[in-house]
Design an enzyme around this catalytic site. Structure first.
Site, PDB file in Angstrom:
ATOM      1  CG  HIS A   9      41.321  36.419  32.676  1.00 39.27           C
ATOM      2  ND1 HIS A   9      41.891  37.306  33.547  1.00 39.27           N
ATOM      3  CD2 HIS A   9      40.387  35.714  33.378  1.00 39.27           C
ATOM      4  CE1 HIS A   9      41.329  37.152  34.749  1.00 39.27           C
ATOM      5  NE2 HIS A   9      40.422  36.192  34.671  1.00 39.27           N
TER       6      HIS A   9
ATOM      7  CD  GLU B 213      43.411  38.947  30.625  1.00 43.36           C
ATOM      8  OE1 GLU B 213      44.392  38.380  31.138  1.00 43.36           O
ATOM      9  OE2 GLU B 213      42.446  39.382  31.288  1.00 43.36           O
TER      10      GLU B 213
ATOM     11  NE  ARG C  18      37.350  38.161  34.161  1.00 36.50           N
ATOM     12  CZ  ARG C  18      38.402  38.799  34.696  1.00 36.50           C
ATOM     13  NH1 ARG C  18      39.206  39.500  33.934  1.00 36.50           N
ATOM     14  NH2 ARG C  18      38.647  38.721  35.989  1.00 36.50           N
TER      15      ARG C  18
ATOM     16  CG  HIS D   8      46.175  38.038  34.197  1.00 36.15           C
ATOM     17  ND1 HIS D   8      44.855  37.684  34.210  1.00 36.15           N
ATOM     18  CD2 HIS D   8      46.806  37.170  35.030  1.00 36.15           C
ATOM     19  CE1 HIS D   8      44.679  36.653  35.012  1.00 36.15           C
ATOM     20  NE2 HIS D   8      45.849  36.313  35.531  1.00 36.15           N
TER      21      HIS D   8
ATOM     22  CD  GLU E  64      46.500  42.410  34.744  1.00 37.01           C
ATOM     23  OE1 GLU E  64      46.217  42.381  33.537  1.00 37.01           O
ATOM     24  OE2 GLU E  64      45.813  41.861  35.625  1.00 37.01           O
TER      25      GLU E  64
HETATM   26  O1  0X9 Z   1      41.199  40.495  37.779  1.00 40.64           O
HETATM   27  C1  0X9 Z   1      42.092  39.711  37.443  1.00 40.64           C
HETATM   28  O2  0X9 Z   1      41.981  38.482  37.528  1.00 40.64           O
HETATM   29  C2  0X9 Z   1      43.426  40.269  36.946  1.00 40.64           C
HETATM   30  N1  0X9 Z   1      43.226  41.419  36.131  1.00 40.64           N
HETATM   31  S1  0X9 Z   1      42.551  41.212  34.629  1.00 40.64           S
HETATM   32  O3  0X9 Z   1      42.259  42.538  34.097  1.00 40.64           O
HETATM   33  N2  0X9 Z   1      43.616  40.549  33.668  1.00 40.64           N
HETATM   34  O4  0X9 Z   1      41.398  40.378  34.753  1.00 40.64           O
HETATM   35  C3  0X9 Z   1      44.278  40.588  38.162  1.00 40.64           C
HETATM   36  C4  0X9 Z   1      44.795  39.356  38.814  1.00 40.64           C
HETATM   37  C5  0X9 Z   1      45.083  39.511  40.268  1.00 40.64           C
HETATM   38  N3  0X9 Z   1      45.750  38.322  40.688  1.00 40.64           N
HETATM   39  C6  0X9 Z   1      45.454  37.620  41.805  1.00 40.64           C
HETATM   40  N4  0X9 Z   1      44.480  37.952  42.604  1.00 40.64           N
HETATM   41  N5  0X9 Z   1      46.225  36.601  42.049  1.00 40.64           N
HETATM   42 ZN    ZN Z   2      43.388  38.594  33.149  1.00 42.72          ZN
END
Ligand code: 0X9
Ligand code: ZN
Length: 304
Positions: A67, A70, A123, A191, A266
């Protein structure tokens, strides 16, 4: 390019120049690798770090910056990579030398550059889809793709893409991973933000595969992380801890290849600064995250 010191967030070319510099400084240990490419034609560059010439089947794959906004993730990945090369701490030296490592500090290079030049809160990738741009590269991988927590609207920040691996960056990086998958034991995805250590999967709140093992090790890793500066992480299943999300990179690695050690971090903070974490937090975030890495990778020392 500016001197590298983890006191600022750096542009893509500065990160890549630093990768070149460690290849030059540690030629017997660090090898340059190209993990893929992006829609706008940038390379996804990384390094392989190995203190052995043997084939040991204990490779760790580390990915950051999927992303774009980040920024702390790109910085923490290079911080940890640098410490694995230079630290004299015996615990860090032991994990550095036991595993073979791949680090890819910026796996969404088009988005990362766009977040520097044009829109700090970008993003996604930068592939054009009608009048909107980009798919969410963490909704685009081909495991349970677009089965929840993803959008079919190209203007959405969680757009899954028109099909799995529609994005050049995810498709090329997945092919690279496939090539090393039989020797790879760990997939780490960085992330931000929220201070979480997430365990597969994102499609279900059920705890599948080796969740229990990952939760037990993850809780100890989070305790080590907290002991440095008091930063508190929550450890758990993705869907139960945050929300349902499908098409993530880590889920694809575990779901497709059964990669044993799989965590999504995260990183800091919990929303005070959010994605725009001040640069003076890079080094402390790197230190505490490395503390958690030591616990995770010490756990499997001598057992793989
Ligand atoms: O939503 C996302 O992709 C991640 N959170 S963020 O706030 N950085 O965008 C969480 C990732 C969850 N991971 C997987 N589903 N593998
Ligand atoms: Zn992310």
């Amino acid at each position: 390019s500016r001197a590298f010191g983890w006191t600022d967030y750096y542009r893509l070319n500065d990160i890549y120049a630093w990768l070149d510099s460690i290849v030059a400084e540690f030629p017997n240990v660090v090898t340059p690798v190209v993990g893929g490419s992006s829609y706008e034609g940038r390379q996804i560059r990384g390094v392989r770090v190995s203190y052995s010439s043997a084939n040991r089947n204990r490779t760790v794959f580390v990915e950051a910056g999927i992303h774009a906004r980040e920024w702390i993730t790109n910085a923490v990945s290079t911080y940890i990579l640098n410490q694995l090369l230079r630290s004299s701490d015996s615990r860090i030296r032991a994990i550095a030398q036991y595993y073979d490592w791949y680090f890819f500090p910026s796996v969404n290079p088009d988005g990362y550059e766009y977040s520097h030049t044009t829109n700090r809160m970008w993003r996604k990738t930068r592939t054009p889809y009608g009048s909107c741009y980009g798919a969410d590269p963490n909704r685009n991988w081909g495991y349970r793709w677009n089965t929840g927590g993803a959008s079919t609207n190209p203007c959405s920040d969680t757009f899954a893409g028109p099909n799995p691996f529609s994005e050049r960056s995810t498709s090329t990086l997945s092919q690279f991973f496939t090539g090393i998958s039989s020797q790879t034991v760990a997939y780490i995805s960085f992330h931000s933000y929220s201070q979480l250590l997430l365990i597969p999967y994102g499609h279900t709140t059920q705890n599948l595969d080796n969740y229990a093992e990952l939760k037990q090790v993850g809780d100890r890793a989070a305790a080590a992380l907290a002991s440095r500066f008091g930063t508190r992480y929550t450890v758990g299943n993705i869907a139960a801890t945050i929300y349902v999300a499908t098409g993530g990179s880590m889920d694809w690695a575990k779901g497709t290849y059964g990669t044993r050690i799989t965590y999504t971090y995260e990183l800091r903070d919990q929303g005070r600064y959010g994605f725009v974490l001040p640069a003076d937090q890079i080094i402390p975030t790197g230190q505490e995250t490395l503390d958690s890495f030591v616990v995770i990778f010490e756990e499997f020392l001598g057992k793989l």
